[in-house]
Design a protein around this motif. Structure first.
Motif, PDB file in Angstrom:
ATOM      1  N   MET A 182      40.661  35.295  33.265  1.00 30.38           N
ATOM      2  CA  MET A 182      41.342  35.865  32.120  1.00 30.38           C
ATOM      3  C   MET A 182      42.792  35.399  32.173  1.00 30.38           C
ATOM      4  O   MET A 182      43.460  35.572  33.190  1.00 30.38           O
ATOM      5  N   ASN A 183      43.291  34.836  31.071  1.00 35.65           N
ATOM      6  CA  ASN A 183      44.657  34.339  31.055  1.00 35.65           C
ATOM      7  C   ASN A 183      45.655  35.475  30.811  1.00 35.65           C
ATOM      8  O   ASN A 183      45.278  36.609  30.501  1.00 35.65           O
ATOM      9  N   PHE A 184      46.945  35.173  30.938  1.00 31.14           N
ATOM     10  CA  PHE A 184      47.964  36.219  30.853  1.00 31.14           C
ATOM     11  C   PHE A 184      48.045  36.823  29.453  1.00 31.14           C
ATOM     12  O   PHE A 184      48.263  38.029  29.316  1.00 31.14           O
ATOM     13  N   MET A 233      38.918  53.006  33.369  1.00 31.43           N
ATOM     14  CA  MET A 233      38.029  52.912  34.530  1.00 31.43           C
ATOM     15  C   MET A 233      36.816  52.051  34.191  1.00 31.43           C
ATOM     16  O   MET A 233      36.408  51.200  34.976  1.00 31.43           O
ATOM     17  N   ALA A 234      36.272  52.267  33.002  1.00 35.67           N
ATOM     18  CA  ALA A 234      35.136  51.455  32.567  1.00 35.67           C
ATOM     19  C   ALA A 234      35.548  49.994  32.386  1.00 35.67           C
ATOM     20  O   ALA A 234      34.791  49.078  32.708  1.00 35.67           O
ATOM     21  N   ILE A 235      36.755  49.768  31.892  1.00 38.23           N
ATOM     22  CA  ILE A 235      37.273  48.395  31.770  1.00 38.23           C
ATOM     23  C   ILE A 235      37.374  47.771  33.154  1.00 38.23           C
ATOM     24  O   ILE A 235      37.033  46.611  33.353  1.00 38.23           O
ATOM     25  N   GLY A 236      37.831  48.540  34.123  1.00 41.82           N
ATOM     26  CA  GLY A 236      37.922  48.040  35.500  1.00 41.82           C
ATOM     27  C   GLY A 236      36.584  47.591  36.038  1.00 41.82           C
ATOM     28  O   GLY A 236      36.495  46.580  36.742  1.00 41.82           O
ATOM     29  N   VAL A 237      35.536  48.336  35.699  1.00 43.96           N
ATOM     30  CA  VAL A 237      34.189  47.947  36.124  1.00 43.96           C
ATOM     31  C   VAL A 237      33.851  46.575  35.550  1.00 43.96           C
ATOM     32  O   VAL A 237      33.374  45.687  36.257  1.00 43.96           O
ATOM     33  N   SER A 238      34.122  46.379  34.269  1.00 40.41           N
ATOM     34  CA  SER A 238      33.790  45.094  33.644  1.00 40.41           C
ATOM     35  C   SER A 238      34.654  43.964  34.197  1.00 40.41           C
ATOM     36  O   SER A 238      34.197  42.820  34.270  1.00 40.41           O
ATOM     37  N   LEU A 239      35.880  44.272  34.599  1.00 39.37           N
ATOM     38  CA  LEU A 239      36.752  43.234  35.164  1.00 39.37           C
ATOM     39  C   LEU A 239      36.251  42.739  36.521  1.00 39.37           C
ATOM     40  O   LEU A 239      36.608  41.652  36.956  1.00 39.37           O
ATOM     41  N   ALA A 240      35.413  43.527  37.177  1.00 39.55           N
ATOM     42  CA  ALA A 240      34.868  43.108  38.470  1.00 39.55           C
ATOM     43  C   ALA A 240      33.925  41.930  38.328  1.00 39.55           C
ATOM     44  O   ALA A 240      33.655  41.233  39.303  1.00 39.55           O
ATOM     45  N   PHE A 241      33.450  41.668  37.122  1.00 46.02           N
ATOM     46  CA  PHE A 241      32.449  40.623  36.916  1.00 46.02           C
ATOM     47  C   PHE A 241      33.010  39.348  36.289  1.00 46.02           C
ATOM     48  O   PHE A 241      32.259  38.439  35.965  1.00 46.02           O
ATOM     49  N   ILE A 242      34.326  39.282  36.095  1.00 43.05           N
ATOM     50  CA  ILE A 242      34.922  38.068  35.536  1.00 43.05           C
ATOM     51  C   ILE A 242      36.000  37.555  36.485  1.00 43.05           C
ATOM     52  O   ILE A 242      36.428  38.260  37.399  1.00 43.05           O
ATOM     53  N   ASP A 243      36.426  36.320  36.239  1.00 43.38           N
ATOM     54  CA  ASP A 243      37.480  35.716  37.041  1.00 43.38           C
ATOM     55  C   ASP A 243      38.798  36.374  36.650  1.00 43.38           C
ATOM     56  O   ASP A 243      39.357  36.090  35.592  1.00 43.38           O
ATOM     57  N   ASN A 244      39.266  37.272  37.504  1.00 41.37           N
ATOM     58  CA  ASN A 244      40.410  38.079  37.149  1.00 41.37           C
ATOM     59  C   ASN A 244      41.089  38.580  38.424  1.00 41.37           C
ATOM     60  O   ASN A 244      40.426  38.957  39.379  1.00 41.37           O
TER      61      ASN A 244
END
Length: 189
Positions: free
Chosen positions: A1-3, A121-132
């Protein structure tokens, strides 16, 4: 994810907190910038921590959080909004009129901050699965929330000084509206 995407996500995550901060600012009698900054820091820290928790918990808890996060936010914000409305419409006691302007307690601000950040918190879960880089993303979300809440609190100050008790009722209605909006968005999806 870019800035740029991170920045857009951060400001999108802080819009609920911004609306709640306007409501909180209207309920105080001429809050100072230090009050607004205090609220911004509390909301910002909570908003930065919740995606980290979500990221750590991962996809296992996502199924459980997604099932009730919107209900929890709705109930907590509605209760806080109703309390604000109750405080606005009740007649002041004899000694209450002479009291100095009140401040929101740490726990009141933290509870409101948590209620507006459950979706993070739910967004954090989804961020675990992308390059971030979750630490950078959580920091940017926290800083954006600090800025938005501090601004919203001071905007609420202007509204509160112009409209008095009606502004506190409006602030309570805003909190209920934010909770209802969160609930509606999740039920619609």
């Amino acid at each position: 994810m870019n800035f740029a995407a991170t920045l857009l996500l951060a400001f999108a995550m802080s819009t609920d907190a911004f609306a709640a901060a306007i409501g909180k600012g209207t309920s105080l009698h001429k809050p100072r910038f230090s009050d607004a900054l205090r609220a911004g820091v509390i909301f910002g820290v909570i908003e930065a921590i919740t995606p980290l928790i979500g990221w750590l918990v991962g996809s296992v808890a996502a199924k459980y959080v997604e099932n009730w996060d919107h209900w929890l936010a709705f109930v907590m914000l509605s209760i806080l909004g109703l309390l604000m409305i109750r405080n606005a419409v009740r007649a002041p006691g004899e000694d209450e009129a002479d009291r100095p302007p009140r401040k929101h307690s740490f726990w009141n601000l933290a509870l409101t901050g948590f209620a507006t950040s459950i979706d993070a918190m739910a967004i954090g879960v989804s961020l675990a699965f992308i390059d971030n880089n979750i630490l950078v993303t959580a920091s940017v979300i926290g800083l954006a929330t600090l800025l938005m809440v501090t601004t919203g609190f001071m905007l609420g100050r202007v509204l509160g000084s112009l409209a008095g008790k009606r502004a506190e009722i409006f602030g309570g209605l805003v909190l209920i509206g934010v909770g209802t909006s969160i609930l509606f968005e999740h039920l619609r999806a």
